[in-house]
Design an enzyme around this catalytic site. Structure first.
Site, PDB file in Angstrom:
ATOM      1  N   TYR A  14      -2.905  -8.756  -8.175  1.00  0.00           N
ATOM      2  CA  TYR A  14      -1.829  -8.151  -8.969  1.00  0.00           C
ATOM      3  C   TYR A  14      -0.800  -7.466  -8.076  1.00  0.00           C
ATOM      4  CZ  TYR A  14       0.305  -5.022 -12.468  1.00  0.00           C
ATOM      5  OH  TYR A  14       1.182  -4.339 -13.281  1.00  0.00           O
TER       6      TYR A  14
ATOM      7  N   LYS B 228       3.454  -8.034  -7.881  1.00  0.00           N
ATOM      8  CA  LYS B 228       4.463  -7.041  -8.231  1.00  0.00           C
ATOM      9  C   LYS B 228       5.375  -6.734  -7.046  1.00  0.00           C
ATOM     10  CE  LYS B 228       3.599  -6.482 -12.552  1.00  0.00           C
ATOM     11  NZ  LYS B 228       4.581  -6.856 -13.590  1.00  0.00           N
TER      12      LYS B 228
END
Length: 248
Positions: free
Chosen positions: A162, A166
Protein backbone atom coordinates in the site's frame (compact mmCIF):
# COMPACT_ATOMS: atom_id res chain seq x y z
CA UNK A 1 -28.29 28.30 -11.11
CA UNK A 2 -26.49 25.30 -12.58
CA UNK A 3 -25.79 22.53 -10.07
CA UNK A 4 -22.29 21.78 -8.85
CA UNK A 5 -21.24 18.48 -10.41
CA UNK A 6 -19.11 16.12 -8.35
CA UNK A 7 -17.84 12.68 -9.37
CA UNK A 8 -16.75 10.29 -6.61
CA UNK A 9 -15.15 6.93 -7.36
CA UNK A 10 -15.36 3.98 -4.99
CA UNK A 11 -18.73 5.41 -4.01
CA UNK A 12 -20.66 2.35 -2.84
CA UNK A 13 -19.25 2.16 0.69
CA UNK A 14 -16.94 3.71 3.24
CA UNK A 15 -15.55 7.16 2.55
CA UNK A 16 -17.03 7.23 -0.95
CA UNK A 17 -20.55 6.59 0.27
CA UNK A 18 -20.06 9.09 3.09
CA UNK A 19 -19.05 11.77 0.59
CA UNK A 20 -22.00 10.95 -1.68
CA UNK A 21 -24.35 11.27 1.29
CA UNK A 22 -22.95 14.64 2.36
CA UNK A 23 -23.10 16.19 -1.10
CA UNK A 24 -26.60 14.89 -1.86
CA UNK A 25 -27.76 16.52 1.38
CA UNK A 26 -26.60 19.90 0.05
CA UNK A 27 -28.93 21.81 -2.31
CA UNK A 28 -28.16 22.12 -6.00
CA UNK A 29 -25.61 19.31 -6.38
CA UNK A 30 -25.40 16.65 -9.06
CA UNK A 31 -23.50 13.76 -7.49
CA UNK A 32 -22.04 11.04 -9.70
CA UNK A 33 -21.43 7.88 -7.68
CA UNK A 34 -18.96 5.74 -9.64
CA UNK A 35 -18.40 2.19 -8.45
CA UNK A 36 -17.44 -1.16 -9.87
CA UNK A 37 -20.88 -2.79 -9.63
CA UNK A 38 -23.90 -0.47 -9.83
CA UNK A 39 -26.19 -3.50 -9.53
CA UNK A 40 -24.83 -4.55 -6.14
CA UNK A 41 -26.94 -4.13 -2.99
CA UNK A 42 -24.37 -1.67 -1.62
CA UNK A 43 -24.62 0.52 -4.70
CA UNK A 44 -28.40 0.32 -4.88
CA UNK A 45 -28.73 1.66 -1.33
CA UNK A 46 -27.32 4.97 -2.60
CA UNK A 47 -30.70 5.72 -4.17
CA UNK A 48 -32.23 5.69 -0.68
CA UNK A 49 -30.05 8.52 0.63
CA UNK A 50 -31.77 11.83 1.44
CA UNK A 51 -31.59 14.36 -1.39
CA UNK A 52 -31.77 18.14 -0.92
CA UNK A 53 -33.73 20.46 -3.19
CA UNK A 54 -32.17 20.77 -6.64
CA UNK A 55 -29.82 17.85 -6.10
CA UNK A 56 -29.81 14.43 -7.74
CA UNK A 57 -27.81 11.22 -7.97
CA UNK A 58 -26.32 9.50 -11.02
CA UNK A 59 -24.67 6.09 -10.68
CA UNK A 60 -22.14 4.82 -13.24
CA UNK A 61 -19.92 1.76 -13.49
CA UNK A 62 -16.25 2.35 -12.82
CA UNK A 63 -13.89 -0.48 -11.93
CA UNK A 64 -10.44 0.94 -11.19
CA UNK A 65 -8.82 -2.30 -12.35
CA UNK A 66 -10.28 -1.97 -15.87
CA UNK A 67 -8.28 0.48 -17.95
CA UNK A 68 -11.21 1.46 -20.20
CA UNK A 69 -13.88 1.88 -17.52
CA UNK A 70 -13.20 5.54 -16.77
CA UNK A 71 -13.48 6.52 -20.44
CA UNK A 72 -16.64 4.43 -20.78
CA UNK A 73 -18.14 6.12 -17.71
CA UNK A 74 -17.43 9.57 -19.14
CA UNK A 75 -19.00 8.54 -22.44
CA UNK A 76 -22.12 7.41 -20.56
CA UNK A 77 -22.29 10.69 -18.65
CA UNK A 78 -22.17 12.66 -21.87
CA UNK A 79 -24.46 10.53 -24.03
CA UNK A 80 -27.02 9.17 -21.56
CA UNK A 81 -27.11 11.86 -18.89
CA UNK A 82 -26.13 14.89 -21.03
CA UNK A 83 -23.46 15.98 -18.56
CA UNK A 84 -20.85 18.13 -20.27
CA UNK A 85 -18.59 19.26 -17.44
CA UNK A 86 -17.36 18.29 -13.98
CA UNK A 87 -16.49 20.65 -11.14
CA UNK A 88 -14.88 18.18 -8.74
CA UNK A 89 -13.48 14.66 -9.19
CA UNK A 90 -12.65 12.76 -6.00
CA UNK A 91 -10.62 9.66 -6.87
CA UNK A 92 -11.53 7.67 -3.78
CA UNK A 93 -11.38 4.05 -5.01
CA UNK A 94 -8.49 2.21 -3.41
CA UNK A 95 -7.32 -0.99 -1.75
CA UNK A 96 -5.16 -1.91 1.23
CA UNK A 97 -5.21 -5.64 1.79
CA UNK A 98 -1.74 -6.78 2.91
CA UNK A 99 0.98 -5.16 5.01
CA UNK A 100 4.26 -7.03 4.38
CA UNK A 101 7.84 -6.01 4.97
CA UNK A 102 9.84 -5.31 1.82
CA UNK A 103 11.65 -8.63 2.25
CA UNK A 104 8.32 -10.46 2.07
CA UNK A 105 6.20 -8.46 -0.38
CA UNK A 106 4.94 -10.40 -3.37
CA UNK A 107 5.10 -8.66 -6.72
CA UNK A 108 1.52 -9.72 -7.44
CA UNK A 109 0.35 -7.92 -4.29
CA UNK A 110 2.38 -4.84 -5.12
CA UNK A 111 0.97 -4.86 -8.64
CA UNK A 112 -2.61 -5.23 -7.36
CA UNK A 113 -2.21 -2.13 -5.17
CA UNK A 114 -0.57 -0.14 -7.95
CA UNK A 115 -3.31 -1.08 -10.39
CA UNK A 116 -6.11 0.35 -8.25
CA UNK A 117 -4.37 3.07 -6.26
CA UNK A 118 -2.24 4.49 -9.08
CA UNK A 119 -3.22 3.28 -12.56
CA UNK A 120 -6.92 3.64 -11.74
CA UNK A 121 -6.38 7.24 -10.68
CA UNK A 122 -4.35 8.06 -13.79
CA UNK A 123 -7.02 6.64 -16.13
CA UNK A 124 -9.71 8.56 -14.22
CA UNK A 125 -7.76 11.81 -14.57
CA UNK A 126 -7.18 11.20 -18.28
CA UNK A 127 -10.85 10.40 -18.87
CA UNK A 128 -12.28 13.35 -16.90
CA UNK A 129 -9.69 16.00 -17.78
CA UNK A 130 -11.61 17.63 -20.63
CA UNK A 131 -14.86 17.68 -18.63
CA UNK A 132 -13.02 19.33 -15.73
CA UNK A 133 -11.60 21.90 -18.11
CA UNK A 134 -15.16 22.97 -19.00
CA UNK A 135 -16.01 23.84 -15.38
CA UNK A 136 -17.24 27.38 -14.81
CA UNK A 137 -14.94 27.97 -11.84
CA UNK A 138 -11.64 26.42 -10.80
CA UNK A 139 -12.03 22.64 -11.09
CA UNK A 140 -10.66 20.17 -8.54
CA UNK A 141 -9.04 16.76 -9.02
CA UNK A 142 -8.47 15.20 -5.61
CA UNK A 143 -7.26 11.62 -5.17
CA UNK A 144 -7.09 10.03 -1.73
CA UNK A 145 -3.52 10.26 -0.52
CA UNK A 146 -2.04 8.81 2.66
CA UNK A 147 0.76 9.46 5.11
CA UNK A 148 1.68 5.83 4.38
CA UNK A 149 3.06 7.13 1.07
CA UNK A 150 5.42 9.73 2.51
CA UNK A 151 9.10 9.13 1.75
CA UNK A 152 10.33 10.93 4.85
CA UNK A 153 8.76 10.54 8.26
CA UNK A 154 7.52 7.06 7.47
CA UNK A 155 5.31 5.37 10.02
CA UNK A 156 7.15 2.55 11.85
CA UNK A 157 5.05 -0.23 10.33
CA UNK A 158 5.53 -2.75 7.53
CA UNK A 159 3.50 -1.59 4.52
CA UNK A 160 5.37 -2.54 1.35
CA UNK A 161 2.32 -2.87 -0.93
CA UNK A 162 0.00 0.00 0.00
CA UNK A 163 2.72 2.50 0.97
CA UNK A 164 4.60 2.48 -2.37
CA UNK A 165 1.33 2.80 -4.28
CA UNK A 166 0.45 5.97 -2.36
CA UNK A 167 3.97 7.33 -2.85
CA UNK A 168 3.54 6.90 -6.61
CA UNK A 169 0.09 8.49 -6.43
CA UNK A 170 1.56 11.53 -4.68
CA UNK A 171 4.07 11.94 -7.52
CA UNK A 172 1.25 12.03 -10.06
CA UNK A 173 -0.71 14.57 -7.99
CA UNK A 174 2.24 16.97 -7.92
CA UNK A 175 2.86 16.44 -11.62
CA UNK A 176 -0.78 16.93 -12.66
CA UNK A 177 -1.00 20.13 -10.64
CA UNK A 178 2.16 21.43 -12.34
CA UNK A 179 1.15 20.45 -15.88
CA UNK A 180 -2.41 21.83 -15.76
CA UNK A 181 -2.27 25.44 -14.61
CA UNK A 182 -6.08 25.68 -14.68
CA UNK A 183 -6.64 22.66 -12.41
CA UNK A 184 -6.42 22.46 -8.61
CA UNK A 185 -4.95 18.99 -8.07
CA UNK A 186 -4.08 17.85 -4.56
CA UNK A 187 -4.18 14.75 -2.39
CA UNK A 188 -6.90 14.39 0.22
CA UNK A 189 -5.77 12.83 3.48
CA UNK A 190 -8.83 11.35 5.19
CA UNK A 191 -6.92 10.02 8.17
CA UNK A 192 -6.94 6.41 9.29
CA UNK A 193 -10.70 6.01 9.15
CA UNK A 194 -13.09 3.50 10.67
CA UNK A 195 -14.19 2.01 7.35
CA UNK A 196 -14.05 -1.65 6.37
CA UNK A 197 -10.71 -1.01 4.67
CA UNK A 198 -9.34 1.07 7.53
CA UNK A 199 -10.41 -1.33 10.26
CA UNK A 200 -9.06 -4.32 8.36
CA UNK A 201 -5.72 -2.56 8.18
CA UNK A 202 -5.85 -1.75 11.88
CA UNK A 203 -6.58 -5.36 12.81
CA UNK A 204 -3.78 -6.53 10.52
CA UNK A 205 -1.44 -4.40 12.60
CA UNK A 206 -2.81 -5.61 15.95
CA UNK A 207 -5.20 -2.73 16.67
CA UNK A 208 -8.90 -3.02 17.47
CA UNK A 209 -10.00 -0.38 14.96
CA UNK A 210 -8.82 2.69 13.08
CA UNK A 211 -8.62 5.88 15.18
CA UNK A 212 -10.67 8.37 13.09
CA UNK A 213 -14.47 8.23 12.86
CA UNK A 214 -16.07 8.17 9.41
CA UNK A 215 -18.32 11.18 10.04
CA UNK A 216 -15.43 13.24 11.39
CA UNK A 217 -13.31 12.48 8.32
CA UNK A 218 -16.02 13.05 5.72
CA UNK A 219 -17.35 16.24 7.30
CA UNK A 220 -13.82 17.62 7.49
CA UNK A 221 -13.04 16.83 3.84
CA UNK A 222 -16.31 18.34 2.58
CA UNK A 223 -15.66 21.50 4.59
CA UNK A 224 -12.12 21.75 3.24
CA UNK A 225 -13.23 21.12 -0.36
CA UNK A 226 -15.69 24.02 -0.10
CA UNK A 227 -12.80 26.38 0.65
CA UNK A 228 -10.00 25.03 -1.50
CA UNK A 229 -8.00 26.84 -4.17
CA UNK A 230 -4.99 25.99 -6.28
CA UNK A 231 -3.01 28.74 -4.58
CA UNK A 232 -3.65 27.22 -1.13
CA UNK A 233 -3.65 23.50 -1.85
CA UNK A 234 -2.42 22.70 -5.37
CA UNK A 235 0.20 19.94 -5.40
CA UNK A 236 -0.04 19.37 -1.65
CA UNK A 237 -1.73 16.97 0.73
CA UNK A 238 -4.69 18.33 2.67
CA UNK A 239 -5.94 16.48 5.72
CA UNK A 240 -9.56 16.18 6.82
CA UNK A 241 -8.74 18.46 9.77
CA UNK A 242 -7.35 21.18 7.50
CA UNK A 243 -3.65 20.44 7.99
CA UNK A 244 -1.69 21.15 4.79
CA UNK A 245 1.74 19.71 3.97
CA UNK A 246 3.97 19.21 0.98
CA UNK A 247 3.98 15.81 -0.66
CA UNK A 248 7.38 14.25 -0.10
Amino acid sequence: MAPKIILISGAARGLGKGLVERYLAQPNHLVIAANRNPGSPASQTLSQLPVAEGSRLVVVKLDATVDTDAADAVKELREKHVIEHLDVVIANAGISSVWPAVKDVRIEDLDAHMRVNVYGVVTLYQATREMLRKAKGEPVFAPMGSSAGFITGQLPITNAAYGPSKAALHWFVVRINAEDEWLNAFALSPGWVQTELGNNGARGLGLEMAPVGLEESVDGMVKMLSRTSKEKHGGKTVAYDGDVSNLK
